[in-house]
Scaffold this motif. Structure first.
Motif, PDB file in Angstrom:
ATOM      1  N   LEU A   1      73.210   7.813  68.143  1.00 28.38           N
ATOM      2  CA  LEU A   1      73.375   9.091  68.843  1.00 28.38           C
ATOM      3  C   LEU A   1      72.447   9.152  70.057  1.00 28.38           C
ATOM      4  CD1 LEU A   1      74.710  11.906  68.753  1.00 28.38           C
ATOM      5  CD2 LEU A   1      72.790  12.669  67.350  1.00 28.38           C
ATOM      6  N   MET A   2      71.208   8.710  69.876  1.00 26.24           N
ATOM      7  CA  MET A   2      70.244   8.738  70.983  1.00 26.24           C
ATOM      8  C   MET A   2      70.657   7.767  72.089  1.00 26.24           C
ATOM      9  SD  MET A   2      68.016  10.972  70.630  1.00 26.24           S
ATOM     10  CE  MET A   2      68.838  12.147  69.630  1.00 26.24           C
ATOM     11  N   ALA A   3      71.147   6.580  71.693  1.00 32.24           N
ATOM     12  CA  ALA A   3      71.591   5.597  72.702  1.00 32.24           C
ATOM     13  C   ALA A   3      72.763   6.167  73.505  1.00 32.24           C
ATOM     14  CB  ALA A   3      71.971   4.282  72.044  1.00 32.24           C
ATOM     15  N   ASP A   4      73.708   6.798  72.804  1.00 37.41           N
ATOM     16  CA  ASP A   4      74.864   7.385  73.512  1.00 37.41           C
ATOM     17  C   ASP A   4      74.401   8.494  74.459  1.00 37.41           C
ATOM     18  OD1 ASP A   4      76.544   5.719  72.161  1.00 37.41           O
ATOM     19  OD2 ASP A   4      77.318   7.242  70.774  1.00 37.41           O
ATOM     20  N   THR A   5      73.436   9.278  74.001  1.00 26.85           N
ATOM     21  CA  THR A   5      72.940  10.406  74.806  1.00 26.85           C
ATOM     22  C   THR A   5      72.294   9.895  76.093  1.00 26.85           C
ATOM     23  OG1 THR A   5      72.549  11.638  72.768  1.00 26.85           O
ATOM     24  CG2 THR A   5      71.392  12.422  74.736  1.00 26.85           C
ATOM     25  N   LEU A   6      71.392   8.930  75.952  1.00 27.14           N
ATOM     26  CA  LEU A   6      70.694   8.407  77.139  1.00 27.14           C
ATOM     27  C   LEU A   6      71.672   7.687  78.065  1.00 27.14           C
ATOM     28  CD1 LEU A   6      67.245   7.062  75.861  1.00 27.14           C
ATOM     29  CD2 LEU A   6      67.841   9.325  76.701  1.00 27.14           C
TER      30      LEU A   6
END
Ligand code: NAI
Ligand code: A1CAB
Length: 275
Positions: A253-258
């Motif tokens: 989720l964090m990778a997709d967000t960044l």
């Protein structure tokens, strides 16, 4: 850092586009001793900027300053580029805080500017707990000596060596506060759905995150080690961490967000170019 850290700074400063972000930088600088009579702010409304610095709704009658902070939105840059270019003279250091817009594009738009620096602040600079990432076209060592004094009162100052990573840095530091606020809201919201009173959930979620963040600033431990210190083996925290970690859900989720934020930087850069 407070008090008079910037009291000896001289040289005039023009803030072209003194909105939420540039306004937060200005407030902090004034709090740290920057003399208001050195500063002119331009904002479309002409409504007074912090500290009652001279605020104008356009640049009529102004000449090239020593320092020009460029704080309009990237999408609004084509409308003002010619005017900013007129004000960016050979002795002007331009600091652009526009997300996405590269040094090369800035140089094309502002050919006569002395030096151009790309900066990425974040909103917590307002209380000196922000981050300012910086990169310059050249002379980074000399410029950093000159600019660190101005930037240090805003928080952590990070000079970035490769511009290719600047949009990712922006996603992490410039956008990051919004992601954290969203996570806090989601935690409080979940607690409400599971039965807590909304006001109490909001109050406790904010205090918990503020406490955790301050503890992190005081610690040399990694975030993983800090989480491990909270999680008793086989205890409640571990049960929750297992949900966040299962199938790498949180990491993904964090990778997709960044990634999404970083990619938007490219689009913003395109919108800032003149056709
Ligand atoms: N809000 C944030 O957390 C951060 C924003 N930034 C960057 O800061 C820049 C500004 O963002 P915000 O402060 O959030 O937006 P904002 O809308 O609050 O500020 C923009 C300012 O530009 C002025 N402006 C717009 N058109 C103008 C014109 N034609 N003539 C004179 N002034 C004009 C507006 O009056 C306003 O004061 C953007 O480029 C953004 O990428 C960078 C880091 C963080
Ligand atoms: O959302 C934006 O585009 C700007 C850049 C970083 C924070 N705000």
């Amino acid at each position: 850092m407070t008090g008079k850290a910037l009291a000896r700074l001289d040289g005039d400063m023009l803030i072209y586009g003194c909105g939420t972000m540039a306004g937060a930088m200005l407030s902090r600088w004034l709090e740290c001793g920057l003399k208001p009579d050195l500063v002119t702010a331009i904002r479309k409304s002409g409504a007074p900027a912090a500290g009652n610095v001279t605020t104008l709704s356009d640049s009529k009658g102004l000449t090239a300053p020593s320092l020009l902070i460029l704080g309009v939105k990237p999408q609004g840059f084509p409308d003002v580029a010619a005017d900013v270019s007129r004000l960016a003279g050979p002795h002007t250091l331009v600091i652009s805080i526009m997300a996405g817009v590269s040094l090369e594009d800035l140089r094309l738009a502002l050919p006569d500017a002395g030096q151009i620096v790309r900066a990425m602040p974040n909103m917590p600079v307002a209380n000196g707990r922000g981050i300012v990432a910086l990169i310059s076209e050249r002379d980074q060592a000399t410029l950093s000596k000159q600019l660190n004094k101005l930037m240090a009162p805003l928080g952590l100052v990070e000079w970035i060596s490769t511009e290719a990573s600047f949009n990712l840095v922006t996603a992490l530091t410039g956008c990051g506060p919004a992601f954290i606020y969203r996570i806090v809201g989601a935690m409080a919201g979940a607690a409400v759905r599971l039965g807590l009173d909304p006001d109490a959930a909001d109050r406790m979620a904010r205090a918990m995150v503020a406490g955790a963040a301050l503890t992190m600033l005081d610690s040399d431990e990694t975030p993983a080690a800090m989480a491990a210190a909270v999680a008793s083996p086989g205890g409640m925290t571990q049960a929750g961490l297992d949900v966040l970690d299962s199938d790498g859900r949180l990491a993904a989720l964090m990778a997709d967000t960044l990634r999404a934020a970083r990619e938007r930087g490219r689009e913003l850069a395109a919108s800032a170019r003149m056709d």
